[in-house]
Design an enzyme around this catalytic site. Sequence first.
Site, PDB file in Angstrom:
ATOM      1  N   SER A 139       0.805  -1.223   0.000  1.00 31.12           N
ATOM      2  CA  SER A 139       0.000   0.000   0.000  1.00 31.12           C
ATOM      3  C   SER A 139       0.837   1.271   0.000  1.00 31.12           C
ATOM      4  CB  SER A 139      -0.964   0.011   1.198  1.00 31.12           C
ATOM      5  OG  SER A 139      -0.265   0.152   2.412  1.00 31.12           O
ATOM      6  N   LYS A 177       1.187   4.665   6.997  1.00 28.36           N
ATOM      7  CA  LYS A 177       0.391   5.480   6.083  1.00 28.36           C
ATOM      8  C   LYS A 177       0.838   6.932   6.155  1.00 28.36           C
ATOM      9  CE  LYS A 177      -2.561   2.367   4.493  1.00 28.36           C
ATOM     10  NZ  LYS A 177      -1.747   1.208   4.941  1.00 28.36           N
TER      11      LYS A 177
END
Length: 220
Positions: A139, A177
């Site tokens: 990701s 993230k």
Amino acid sequence: MMEKEFDRDLPLKKQISENIEALRKLKDFTLIKLSEESGISKSTLSDYKNCKTLISPGNVEKLAEVFNVPKSAIDPSFKSKGISNLIPVEPNFVKIPILGVIACGDPILATENIEGYTYEFAEYLPSGEIFALKAKGDSMEPTIMNGSKVLVRAQSDVENGEIAAVLVNGDEEATLKRVKKQDGIVLLMPDNNSYEPIVVSPSNPARIIGKVIRAIMDFD
């Protein structure tokens, strides 16, 4: 049954192995790259890594030249060798815990959360408490590759746009993230456009535990 012979050099072999590995990873060298740069065969370097053989003085010199460090940074026994009025400069390695699954309710660096350690030069690290995570998934690619070792400085908040280690799923899982703050809303953004942002809300809580300072990818 024959008794296994005691290896009196094993402690030194282990220290040399740790020193070479720390320097190799700091340079972001694979064993093959280190072999090419030093002229030492990959099999010999593997023997040093696995504590099978004691490094020769000649190879200590070759590795010290490649890493641009004193010979004692490779082989601590060189402390007592050489000209007596020279003081060897020792590398200041820091032992950094690698976290696995975060046990709910435990402090981040609780013993049960630690699955191993890595070693880094102190002079290349920021101040504060540092820990490491292993990146899982794609990701955050291409910024952080799957399988990378990620160094994180413990802190409870980051600036807008910085990459953070964030606890999700009831504080049991750490994810990496990019944090975006917009109009009172916090979004956890992937760098890979194939993934959707995560919206932080009372029903989907998240907690920042640190700022990502470096990602290191090993190829062996």
